[in-house]
Design an enzyme around this catalytic site. Structure first.
Site, PDB file in Angstrom:
ATOM      1  N   ARG A 135     -25.894  -8.975  34.576  1.00 47.04           N
ATOM      2  CA  ARG A 135     -26.422  -7.610  34.694  1.00 47.04           C
ATOM      3  C   ARG A 135     -27.921  -7.639  34.972  1.00 47.04           C
ATOM      4  O   ARG A 135     -28.684  -8.296  34.245  1.00 47.04           O
ATOM      5  CB  ARG A 135     -26.145  -6.835  33.396  1.00 47.04           C
ATOM      6  CG  ARG A 135     -26.722  -5.430  33.363  1.00 47.04           C
ATOM      7  CD  ARG A 135     -25.980  -4.490  34.282  1.00 47.04           C
ATOM      8  NE  ARG A 135     -26.443  -3.113  34.122  1.00 47.04           N
ATOM      9  CZ  ARG A 135     -25.972  -2.090  34.815  1.00 47.04           C
ATOM     10  NH1 ARG A 135     -25.021  -2.278  35.710  1.00 47.04           N
ATOM     11  NH2 ARG A 135     -26.442  -0.873  34.602  1.00 47.04           N
ATOM     12  N   GLY A 193      -4.058   2.365  -2.744  1.00 47.06           N
ATOM     13  CA  GLY A 193      -4.584   1.453  -1.735  1.00 47.06           C
ATOM     14  C   GLY A 193      -5.226   0.258  -2.404  1.00 47.06           C
ATOM     15  O   GLY A 193      -4.554  -0.698  -2.782  1.00 47.06           O
ATOM     16  N   GLU A 218      -6.175  -5.959   3.922  1.00 46.80           N
ATOM     17  CA  GLU A 218      -6.102  -7.150   3.049  1.00 46.80           C
ATOM     18  C   GLU A 218      -7.219  -7.143   1.988  1.00 46.80           C
ATOM     19  O   GLU A 218      -7.662  -8.191   1.526  1.00 46.80           O
ATOM     20  CB  GLU A 218      -6.200  -8.438   3.870  1.00 46.80           C
ATOM     21  CG  GLU A 218      -5.166  -8.577   4.965  1.00 46.80           C
ATOM     22  CD  GLU A 218      -3.914  -9.278   4.508  1.00 46.80           C
ATOM     23  OE1 GLU A 218      -3.788  -9.554   3.286  1.00 46.80           O
ATOM     24  OE2 GLU A 218      -3.050  -9.540   5.356  1.00 46.80           O
ATOM     25  N   GLN A 250     -23.836  -2.386  22.678  1.00 51.15           N
ATOM     26  CA  GLN A 250     -25.214  -2.039  23.034  1.00 51.15           C
ATOM     27  C   GLN A 250     -25.708  -2.892  24.206  1.00 51.15           C
ATOM     28  O   GLN A 250     -26.381  -2.378  25.115  1.00 51.15           O
ATOM     29  CB  GLN A 250     -26.123  -2.242  21.816  1.00 51.15           C
ATOM     30  CG  GLN A 250     -27.517  -1.667  21.985  1.00 51.15           C
ATOM     31  CD  GLN A 250     -27.518  -0.141  21.937  1.00 51.15           C
ATOM     32  OE1 GLN A 250     -26.542   0.476  21.520  1.00 51.15           O
ATOM     33  NE2 GLN A 250     -28.611   0.460  22.375  1.00 51.15           N
ATOM     34  N   GLY A 270     -24.061   1.573  28.948  1.00 52.08           N
ATOM     35  CA  GLY A 270     -23.045   2.582  29.262  1.00 52.08           C
ATOM     36  C   GLY A 270     -21.685   1.970  29.546  1.00 52.08           C
ATOM     37  O   GLY A 270     -20.652   2.564  29.223  1.00 52.08           O
ATOM     38  N   THR A 328       0.825  -1.210   0.000  1.00 51.53           N
ATOM     39  CA  THR A 328       0.000   0.000   0.000  1.00 51.53           C
ATOM     40  C   THR A 328       0.859   1.260   0.000  1.00 51.53           C
ATOM     41  O   THR A 328       1.900   1.322   0.652  1.00 51.53           O
ATOM     42  CB  THR A 328      -0.917   0.007   1.233  1.00 51.53           C
ATOM     43  OG1 THR A 328      -1.740  -1.154   1.204  1.00 51.53           O
ATOM     44  CG2 THR A 328      -1.793   1.240   1.255  1.00 51.53           C
TER      45      THR A 328
END
Length: 394
Positions: A273, A133, A375, A348, A352, A128
């Site tokens: 949780r 690229g 790659e 998610q 938090g 690259t």
């Protein structure tokens, strides 16, 4: 078919134990400080991770093409603990060792492979460039023969393992002339680190893969012997494209390691949780996301090891190059895009806490994005897949 054997699974446990003992306790600090643990590479070498496909005469395991699926297992297991250490192995073998092992002269192999195979040194792969690229054939780096030496001028970008304390050599593509039809003649040339005129630029500040070593390279009149040509003159681009087919399968294996870790993290966290007085796993909004990650993990793993098996079969003359290219592109596309999706979903699920760096899902979220780029981008994979179907994709 391509089901992993008991030997593969025994090897998996060996690498997993190594990663849990040698990487996991330090990974948060290394990531926070962007520290590349060069002392870990020889330990990986002692475990045989760099030499699975290498001949015994150079210190390898002598497994030949049958070692490729074992390499994918090792990359997956390192990537399950830390993606950056997984890419260190992937690039060290697929982009560092393999071009020299596959296309090098006996003298080149004897000079470079023993230390690389044993993990005493690392090698880079310079394809690259700042302006080249996905269009890698547009390379501007040039090499001219003068007095029995190649004089190299140009620059490379985003080169893994190119600036560590143990990096010994980088193989680069360069224009060495012009073909009859006007296209550039591209060859591969071996440049030892420390060559006058070869400068390793300061490390990049990256979104992810903080532990991985990544630099830009510049060449200003860098001179190496004519014998440092790797393979045939004018065949460098073809050589590197073949190298990338293997690399796409290996990157997909790295993505499977990411997926597996996200499955483990979300399964555990959703059971621990509590929200509204009960584990969040009892809510479909959470449990369905974990189920989707499980599906992506299983599907990606199947695609990766099918592609690895096909690659081993092709090396033995039992499958076609076209089959391997198509399987590699499919595995790379699905596994890497799934990894990005899974890390988003895992973040998610963690809520938090997923945004906090002390939880590993945050690190994996940052690390995953590059999987869709390195790659060969997802767009390139779709183009290759379409071409494999006979479609006129451009």
């Amino acid at each position: 078919m391509f089901e992993l054997s008991k030997d593969h699974e025994d090897f998996r446990r060996l690498v997993r134990d190594f990663a849990e003992a040698e990487i996991a306790p330090h990974v948060e600090e290394w990531d926070r400080t962007s520290h590349f643990p060069a002392d870990l590479v020889p330990k990986m070498g002692e475990l045989g991770l760099f030499g699975l496909e290498a001949p015994e005469e150079f210190g390898g395991a002598g497994m030949g093409h049958e070692g490729f699926s074992y390499l994918c297992v090792a990359i997956e297991e390192l990537g399950r603990v830390d993606q950056a250490m997984g890419i260190t192995l992937e690039a060290g073998v697929g982009l560092g060792i393999n071009p020299i092992q596959t296309y090098g002269s006996q003298e080149q192999k004897e000079r470079w492979l023993p230390d690389l195979v044993q993990g005493k040194a690392l090698a880079g792969f310079g394809l690259t460039e700042p302006e080249a690229g996905s269009d890698a054939g547009a390379t501007r780096t040039r090499a001219v023969l003068e007095g029995g030496e190649w004089v190299v001028n140009g620059a490379k970008s985003f080169i893994t393992n190119s600036g560590t304390d143990i990096t010994s050599v980088v193989t680069v593509t360069a224009r060495t002339g012009e073909l009859a039809d006007g296209r550039p003649e591209i060859s591969a040339i071996i440049l030892p680190n420390g060559t006058p005129g070869f400068t390793v630029e300061p490390p990049y500040r990256k979104l992810g893969w903080h532990i991985s070593d990544t630099h830009g390279l510049t060449f200003e009149g860098a001179r190496v012997p004519e014998a440092n040509l790797l393979g045939e003159r004018g065949h460098g681009f073809k050589q590197f494209l073949k190298t990338l087919d293997d690399g796409r399968i290996a990157i997909a294996a790295l993505a499977v390691g990411c997926l597996q870790r996200m499955l483990e993290e979300t399964t555990r966290y959703s059971q621990e949780r509590l929200a509204f007085g009960r584990p969040i796993a009892t809510y479909q909004g959470v449990s369905f996301q974990v189920a989707d990650i499980a599906v992506m993990t299983e599907a990606a793993r199947a695609l990766v090891y099918k592609a690895a098996w096909l690659r081993e079969q092709q090396a033995a003359g039992r499958r076609s190059v076209a089959e391997v290219k198509q399987a590699a592109a499919i595995a790379k596309l699905y596994a890497t895009e799934s990894a990005v999706t899974a890390t988003r979903m895992a973040t998610q699920v963690f809520g938090g806490n997923g945004f906090m760096e002390e939880y590993p899902v945050a690190r994996f979220y940052r690390d995953a994005k590059i999987l869709e780029i390195g790659e060969g981008t997802s767009e390139v994979q779709r183009m290759l897949i379409a071409r494999g179907l006979g479609l006129p994709a451009a």
